[in-house]
Design a protein around this motif. Structure first.
Motif, short mmCIF file in Angstrom:
data_model
loop_
_atom_site.label_atom_id
_atom_site.label_comp_id
_atom_site.label_asym_id
_atom_site.label_seq_id
_atom_site.Cartn_x
_atom_site.Cartn_y
_atom_site.Cartn_z
N ALA A 18 -8.32 12.39 -3.46
CA ALA A 18 -9.35 12.96 -4.30
C ALA A 18 -10.50 11.85 -4.36
N ARG A 19 -10.03 10.52 -4.50
CA ARG A 19 -11.00 9.59 -4.46
C ARG A 19 -11.53 9.23 -3.12
N LEU A 38 -17.39 13.93 -0.39
CA LEU A 38 -17.16 15.04 0.83
C LEU A 38 -17.02 16.24 0.10
N ASN A 39 -16.35 16.55 -0.92
CA ASN A 39 -16.11 17.63 -1.85
C ASN A 39 -17.15 17.94 -2.72
N LEU A 77 -9.56 13.13 5.66
CA LEU A 77 -10.49 12.17 5.14
C LEU A 77 -10.64 12.47 3.52
N GLY A 78 -9.85 13.17 3.07
CA GLY A 78 -9.92 13.68 1.76
C GLY A 78 -10.45 14.93 1.16
N MET A 132 -6.43 7.61 5.38
CA MET A 132 -5.00 7.59 4.49
C MET A 132 -4.47 8.70 4.73
N ASN A 133 -2.99 8.76 5.00
CA ASN A 133 -2.46 10.14 4.90
C ASN A 133 -1.24 9.97 4.02
N ASN A 134 -1.33 9.31 2.97
CA ASN A 134 -0.22 9.49 1.96
C ASN A 134 0.99 8.56 2.44
N ASN A 135 0.84 7.39 3.20
CA ASN A 135 1.66 6.67 3.52
C ASN A 135 2.66 5.91 2.31
N ASN A 136 3.70 5.85 2.65
CA ASN A 136 4.58 5.08 1.56
C ASN A 136 4.59 5.78 0.25
#
Length: 135
Positions: free
Chosen positions: A22-23, A28-29, A76-77, A1-5
């Motif tokens: 964040a989700r 990972l975080n 990847l978040g 995901m790269n914040n499209n739209n």
């Protein structure tokens, strides 16, 4: 995901860390935050893959951690404030981690930052860029 739209999806080279990211990067975080404890850093450095396998990360996230590919981890978040726990575990500075996401050596990156950082040219919303920058 790269914040499209999303209204901020057209900033060249930028991934905005929003709720969706964040989700996506939650585990990972959380893994990164685990590295705040010395015993976890030791376990991670002893067998990185085995330590990562304890976390519900995607294979892509695990491979990016193993490769120390911070640009991919962000996509990847990963949040940079958490991701630097990995570089700190490796004994590297924040500047070393961040410079790895540029085409600059650490020394060149530090010099750029001392001189005011990157130019905004080419790093703004596509619709706000001068016509010769739009491609």
């Amino acid at each position: 995901m790269n914040n499209n739209n999303k209204p901020y999806s057209n900033i060249p080279g930028t991934t905005v860390f929003d709720g969706d990211m964040a989700r996506m990067g939650f585990h990972l975080n959380q893994f990164c935050m685990s590295l705040m404890q010395a015993s976890n850093r030791t376990a991670f450095k002893h067998d990185e893959r085995a330590y990562l396998d304890q976390w519900p990360l995607t294979e892509e996230q695990k491979n990016a951690v193993l490769a120390r590919d911070f640009t991919t981890l962000i996509s990847l978040g990963g949040n940079i404030y958490y991701l630097v726990k990995i570089s700190s575990t490796d004994g590297l500075s924040v500047a070393a981690a961040v410079s790895s996401m540029t085409n600059l050596s650490l020394e060149d990156y530090l010099e750029m930052m001392r001189n005011g950082g990157r130019s905004p040219e080419g790093n703004r919303y596509v619709e706000h860029a001068p016509s010769e920058e739009k491609t």
